[in-house]
Design a protein around this motif. Structure first.
Motif, PDB file in Angstrom:
ATOM      1  N   LYS A 192       0.807  -1.220   0.000  1.00 30.74           N
ATOM      2  CA  LYS A 192       0.000   0.000   0.000  1.00 30.74           C
ATOM      3  C   LYS A 192       0.840   1.270   0.000  1.00 30.74           C
ATOM      4  O   LYS A 192       0.424   2.303  -0.542  1.00 30.74           O
ATOM      5  N   ILE A 193       2.021   1.222   0.603  1.00 33.17           N
ATOM      6  CA  ILE A 193       2.849   2.423   0.686  1.00 33.17           C
ATOM      7  C   ILE A 193       3.267   2.917  -0.697  1.00 33.17           C
ATOM      8  O   ILE A 193       3.581   4.100  -0.886  1.00 33.17           O
ATOM      9  N   LEU A 194       3.237   2.019  -1.685  1.00 38.24           N
ATOM     10  CA  LEU A 194       3.608   2.387  -3.053  1.00 38.24           C
ATOM     11  C   LEU A 194       2.393   2.741  -3.917  1.00 38.24           C
ATOM     12  O   LEU A 194       2.553   3.106  -5.082  1.00 38.24           O
ATOM     13  N   ARG A 195       1.194   2.635  -3.338  1.00 37.16           N
ATOM     14  CA  ARG A 195      -0.013   3.003  -4.089  1.00 37.16           C
ATOM     15  C   ARG A 195      -0.261   4.502  -3.961  1.00 37.16           C
ATOM     16  O   ARG A 195       0.151   5.142  -2.996  1.00 37.16           O
ATOM     17  N   SER A 196      -0.987   5.034  -4.920  1.00 32.09           N
ATOM     18  CA  SER A 196      -1.258   6.468  -4.901  1.00 32.09           C
ATOM     19  C   SER A 196      -2.219   6.841  -3.784  1.00 32.09           C
ATOM     20  O   SER A 196      -2.997   6.011  -3.305  1.00 32.09           O
ATOM     21  N   GLY A 197      -2.145   8.086  -3.363  1.00 28.00           N
ATOM     22  CA  GLY A 197      -3.046   8.622  -2.353  1.00 28.00           C
ATOM     23  C   GLY A 197      -3.431  10.039  -2.728  1.00 28.00           C
ATOM     24  O   GLY A 197      -2.827  10.643  -3.628  1.00 28.00           O
ATOM     25  N   ARG A 198      -4.426  10.586  -2.037  1.00 32.57           N
ATOM     26  CA  ARG A 198      -4.912  11.924  -2.380  1.00 32.57           C
ATOM     27  C   ARG A 198      -4.887  12.856  -1.174  1.00 32.57           C
ATOM     28  O   ARG A 198      -5.170  12.457  -0.052  1.00 32.57           O
ATOM     29  N   ILE A 199      -4.519  14.099  -1.455  1.00 30.68           N
ATOM     30  CA  ILE A 199      -4.707  15.202  -0.517  1.00 30.68           C
ATOM     31  C   ILE A 199      -5.440  16.283  -1.298  1.00 30.68           C
ATOM     32  O   ILE A 199      -4.932  16.748  -2.332  1.00 30.68           O
ATOM     33  N   ALA A 200      -6.622  16.646  -0.824  1.00 32.96           N
ATOM     34  CA  ALA A 200      -7.502  17.555  -1.584  1.00 32.96           C
ATOM     35  C   ALA A 200      -7.699  16.944  -2.968  1.00 32.96           C
ATOM     36  O   ALA A 200      -8.058  15.773  -3.088  1.00 32.96           O
ATOM     37  N   ASN A 252       2.673   7.906  -4.421  1.00 33.05           N
ATOM     38  CA  ASN A 252       2.818   6.925  -3.347  1.00 33.05           C
ATOM     39  C   ASN A 252       2.631   7.635  -2.009  1.00 33.05           C
ATOM     40  O   ASN A 252       2.337   8.826  -1.972  1.00 33.05           O
ATOM     41  N   ARG A 253       2.800   6.903  -0.927  1.00 27.37           N
ATOM     42  CA  ARG A 253       2.483   7.454   0.399  1.00 27.37           C
ATOM     43  C   ARG A 253       3.720   7.966   1.138  1.00 27.37           C
ATOM     44  O   ARG A 253       3.669   8.177   2.350  1.00 27.37           O
ATOM     45  N   ILE A 254       4.812   8.158   0.416  1.00 25.82           N
ATOM     46  CA  ILE A 254       6.066   8.588   1.061  1.00 25.82           C
ATOM     47  C   ILE A 254       6.283  10.076   0.823  1.00 25.82           C
ATOM     48  O   ILE A 254       6.219  10.564  -0.308  1.00 25.82           O
ATOM     49  N   VAL A 255       6.542  10.777   1.926  1.00 27.88           N
ATOM     50  CA  VAL A 255       6.685  12.237   1.909  1.00 27.88           C
ATOM     51  C   VAL A 255       8.086  12.614   2.361  1.00 27.88           C
ATOM     52  O   VAL A 255       8.588  12.070   3.355  1.00 27.88           O
ATOM     53  N   LEU A 256       8.712  13.521   1.629  1.00 30.60           N
ATOM     54  CA  LEU A 256       9.918  14.168   2.148  1.00 30.60           C
ATOM     55  C   LEU A 256       9.448  15.370   2.943  1.00 30.60           C
ATOM     56  O   LEU A 256       8.909  16.325   2.377  1.00 30.60           O
ATOM     57  N   PRO A 257       9.605  15.354   4.276  1.00 29.51           N
ATOM     58  CA  PRO A 257       9.123  16.493   5.064  1.00 29.51           C
ATOM     59  C   PRO A 257      10.033  17.694   4.917  1.00 29.51           C
ATOM     60  O   PRO A 257      11.202  17.565   4.509  1.00 29.51           O
ATOM     61  N   ALA A 258       9.500  18.857   5.240  1.00 33.65           N
ATOM     62  CA  ALA A 258      10.317  20.067   5.228  1.00 33.65           C
ATOM     63  C   ALA A 258      11.401  19.940   6.290  1.00 33.65           C
ATOM     64  O   ALA A 258      11.113  19.720   7.462  1.00 33.65           O
ATOM     65  N   MET A 259      12.655  20.048   5.875  1.00 32.93           N
ATOM     66  CA  MET A 259      13.792  20.009   6.796  1.00 32.93           C
ATOM     67  C   MET A 259      14.713  21.171   6.469  1.00 32.93           C
ATOM     68  O   MET A 259      15.134  21.322   5.314  1.00 32.93           O
ATOM     69  N   ALA A 260      15.023  21.960   7.458  1.00 34.50           N
ATOM     70  CA  ALA A 260      15.954  23.069   7.233  1.00 34.50           C
ATOM     71  C   ALA A 260      17.299  22.512   6.804  1.00 34.50           C
ATOM     72  O   ALA A 260      17.857  21.646   7.472  1.00 34.50           O
ATOM     73  N   ALA A 264       2.238  10.818   9.209  1.00 33.05           N
ATOM     74  CA  ALA A 264       2.997  10.520  10.427  1.00 33.05           C
ATOM     75  C   ALA A 264       4.474  10.806  10.177  1.00 33.05           C
ATOM     76  O   ALA A 264       4.954  10.696   9.047  1.00 33.05           O
ATOM     77  N   VAL A 265       5.203  11.144  11.232  1.00 33.69           N
ATOM     78  CA  VAL A 265       6.605  11.490  11.107  1.00 33.69           C
ATOM     79  C   VAL A 265       7.299  11.218  12.433  1.00 33.69           C
ATOM     80  O   VAL A 265       6.657  11.059  13.459  1.00 33.69           O
ATOM     81  N   GLY A 266       8.629  11.152  12.418  1.00 26.63           N
ATOM     82  CA  GLY A 266       9.390  11.075  13.658  1.00 26.63           C
ATOM     83  C   GLY A 266      10.158   9.789  13.856  1.00 26.63           C
ATOM     84  O   GLY A 266       9.686   8.888  14.533  1.00 26.63           O
ATOM     85  N   ASP A 268      -2.264   7.788   6.672  1.00 24.72           N
ATOM     86  CA  ASP A 268      -2.403   7.806   5.210  1.00 24.72           C
ATOM     87  C   ASP A 268      -1.068   7.951   4.492  1.00 24.72           C
ATOM     88  O   ASP A 268      -0.861   7.384   3.417  1.00 24.72           O
ATOM     89  N   PHE A 269      -0.175   8.723   5.089  1.00 25.36           N
ATOM     90  CA  PHE A 269       1.144   8.972   4.502  1.00 25.36           C
ATOM     91  C   PHE A 269       2.191   8.918   5.615  1.00 25.36           C
ATOM     92  O   PHE A 269       1.880   9.099   6.793  1.00 25.36           O
TER      93      PHE A 269
END
Length: 620
Positions: free
Chosen positions: A2-10, A16-24, A286-288, A305-306
């Motif tokens: 599932k982590i490789l399947r598409s997802g929606r925001i708005a 896929n469900r993998i996010v690069l979070p904002a990192m300074a 989720a993050v951390g 979800d992500f």
């Protein structure tokens, strides 16, 4: 999977469900996008990350978080921002950007910054760095609050016009929104302070203003360990619900203790994310400190979800590719050493770089060479790995019975599992390299091989101070390796990384431990998050320490020294040395080039060993 399947925001479909979070990352130049920054984010989009969120961009000239921080408070930054957004999308990812205001944590050491907060109180600047300091923020007027709301709206409009698909409001991590939310930092008596409804008013007004720009919105919030305290679990969930009602399209659930070191269990913020997920209908990120295995599992179980993988992607930008191809054991594991953060929030504010991934492009060598590497520790294995990729024939000569060097004792304590994972990864990476273990006659073996070059990476050994009775002490490395046993009461000479980690390791075994440190504080060579966590855990295990301690002699059953001008006697059954390391020496005269890398040059960090190894292997 599932982590490789598409997802929606708005209305955005994310591959896929993998996010690069904002990192300074400290890659901007006076707020402007740089070519280095474009290369950085392009890399993650090209390697299959679904949603790439660019590091926090300041919406207010008075509120920058770093000298090299990104800015979006003026149209003059839009040319670079547009190029960055288009490059991310061109390489297949959805492009997001975080909008940031540090509020009372805006360091006055950064030009034109002014700490501004709901109330006039003292804040910690560079809270994640060992060079943190305090400054008092000025209380915002209601007119200024309305002005900042408008700044967020204008910044969102710029982000949309520059081509970004989505914006994220950083409402977590102690920045301005956290300062409004906590009653410990918000002492106002007007409509922005006091009741819970008043303390979230600023956030809801910003969300409404940003939504008016016509771009989807992610709101990053503390779901666990809320910054500054004073916020209940019930209020966190009500906050999430109110943000959803205000039009937020996705909640990115982090926590006040966001940059967890290896001592802290992975996924410590997940419970907060799970609870928020149960309270809202919009997607949750989720993050951390989430490992790839953990990420796959929690998405598969639909607990979130992500997943946002920050340091994990810095350690291995090809993480998504390797998951897709079933090569999870080839993912370079983040050790959560937090060297990236330590550099970022250092006194001089260097760029954030991964300690185990120099991110150097590996090119084939013009001519294959036969290279002998003496020593199979971090530097030796990393050199061999890269040299082999370049097409060289490499032989590792290791004196002991296994590869790993000082990484073996360093990874033995139960709270160092992240380091053990890295050790195992390194060993897997050199499986195709010829390795000679238990090699005693180094020069003879080198002569037999007849190499074109020799790389010496024999590391360091424990230093032994010139102290009366030192022969009665044992070395920390030998204690960690189980080569010697210690009594019930243990005195450890040295309160740096080795001493503190050995102390905690022994405390877990039920020993009564006292650390004796010559400096004014223990753990002073550690990144601040790790130092805090380690000291807290040492206290919980009743480990004692005496600082400014100068040892004079070691006698049977005691250590005698001086602290604060007074003689101090510490009763103990065993004395453990953790007073630092010294380089091992091996002088070779072989008629071929000989290079020295890692701790045999000078004892330092894993980062130095890795970077020296990669840089040498890339040019030899």
């Amino acid at each position: 999977m599932k982590i490789l399947r598409s997802g929606r925001i708005a209305d955005l479909e994310i591959t896929n469900r993998i996010v690069l979070p904002a990192m300074a990352m400290n890659m901007a130049s006076e707020g402007y996008v740089t070519e280095k920054m474009i290369r950085h984010y392009r890399k993650f989009a090209r390697n299959g990350v679904g949603l790439v969120i660019v590091e926090g961009a300041s919406v207010d000239e008075r509120g920058k978080d770093l000298h090299g921080g990104l800015a979006i408070y003026s149209d003059r930054f839009c040319i670079g921002l547009n190029e960055l957004a288009e490059e991310i999308k061109l390489n297949g990812a959805v492009a997001g950007i975080q909008l940031l205001h540090p509020g009372g944590c805006a360091s006055p050491r950064i030009e034109k910054n002014e700490p501004l907060a709901p109330s006039q109180i003292e804040f910690t600047m560079f809270m994640h760095g060992r060079h943190s300091f305090k400054a008092t923020a000025r209380e915002l007027s209601k007119e200024e609050i309305r002005g900042i709301v408008e700044m967020f709206s204008e910044a969102a409009g710029r982000a949309k016009d520059c081509g970004f698909d989505i914006v994220e409001i950083n409402g977590a991590h102690g920045w301005l929104f956290s300062q409004f939310l906590s009653p410990n930092t918000n002492k106002r008596s007007d409509e922005y302070g006091g009741s819970f409804e008043n303390r979230i008013r600023f956030a809801l007004e910003v969300v409404e203003a940003v939504k008016s720009a016509g771009i989807p919105v992610i709101f990053r919030m503390d779901g666990s360990y809320p910054s500054y305290g004073g916020v209940s679990e019930d209020e966190i969930l009500r906050y999430a619900s109110e943000l959803e009602k205000a039009g937020v399209d996705c909640l990115h659930v982090s926590g006040g203790f966001a940059i967890t070191p290896m001592l802290v269990k992975r996924g410590i913020l997940l419970e907060g994310a799970f609870k928020v997920k149960s309270a809202v209908k919009i997607p949750v990120i989720a993050v951390g400190g989430i490992s790839p295995d953990m990420a796959i599992r929690i998405v598969e179980e639909e607990k979130v979800d992500f997943v946002a993988l920050g340091r994990a992607l810095l350690a291995d930008p090809e993480l998504v590719v390797k998951i897709r191809e079933g090569r999870i054991d080839e993912i370079r594991p983040c050790t959560r050493c937090n060297d990236c953060i330590d550099r970022l929030f250092s006194l001089r504010q260097f760029g954030a770089e991964c300690s185990i991934n120099p991110d150097v492009e590996i090119e084939k060598a013009e001519r294959s060479k036969k290279i002998v590497v003496v020593g199979g520790g971090v530097a030796g294995m990393e050199f061999a790995r890269v040299a082999k990729l370049r097409g060289h024939e490499v032989v590792i000569l290791e004196k002991s019975s296994e590869l790993g060097g000082n990484l073996i004792p360093a990874s033995i304590p139960e709270f160092k599992s992240d380091l053990r994972n890295y050790l195992e990864w390194l060993r897997r990476q050199v499986k195709g390299v010829e390795v000679v273990l238990n090699c005693e006659e180094i020069e003879k073996k080198i002569a037999e091989i007849r190499p074109d070059a020799v790389v010496v990476a024999i590391g360091a050994e424990q230093d032994v101070p010139n102290v009366q009775g030192i022969e009665n002490a044992v070395k920390a490395v030998d204690v960690l390796m189980g080569k010697v046993e210690v009594g019930e009461k243990v005195a450890i000479l040295g309160g740096g990384r080795i001493g503190c980690e050995t102390a905690l390791h022994l405390a877990y075994k039920g020993k009564e431990v006292t650390i004796l440190e010559i400096l004014p504080s223990i753990a002073s060579d550690l990144e601040r998050n790790y130092s805090f966590a380690l000291i807290r855990e040492l206290r919980s295990r009743n480990v004692k320490w005496i600082c400014n301690f100068v040892v004079e002699r070691i006698e049977a059953g005691r250590v005698v020294g001086r602290s604060e001008g007074k003689e101090v006697e510490v009763i103990c059954d065993s004395v453990v040395l953790a007073t630092g390391m010294r380089p091992r020496r091996l002088d070779l005269n072989l008629g071929v080039p000989v290079y020295y890398i890692g701790d045999c040059v000078r004892p330092r960090k894993i980062r130095d060993a890795v970077y020296e190894a990669v840089y040498l292997a890339s040019r030899i």
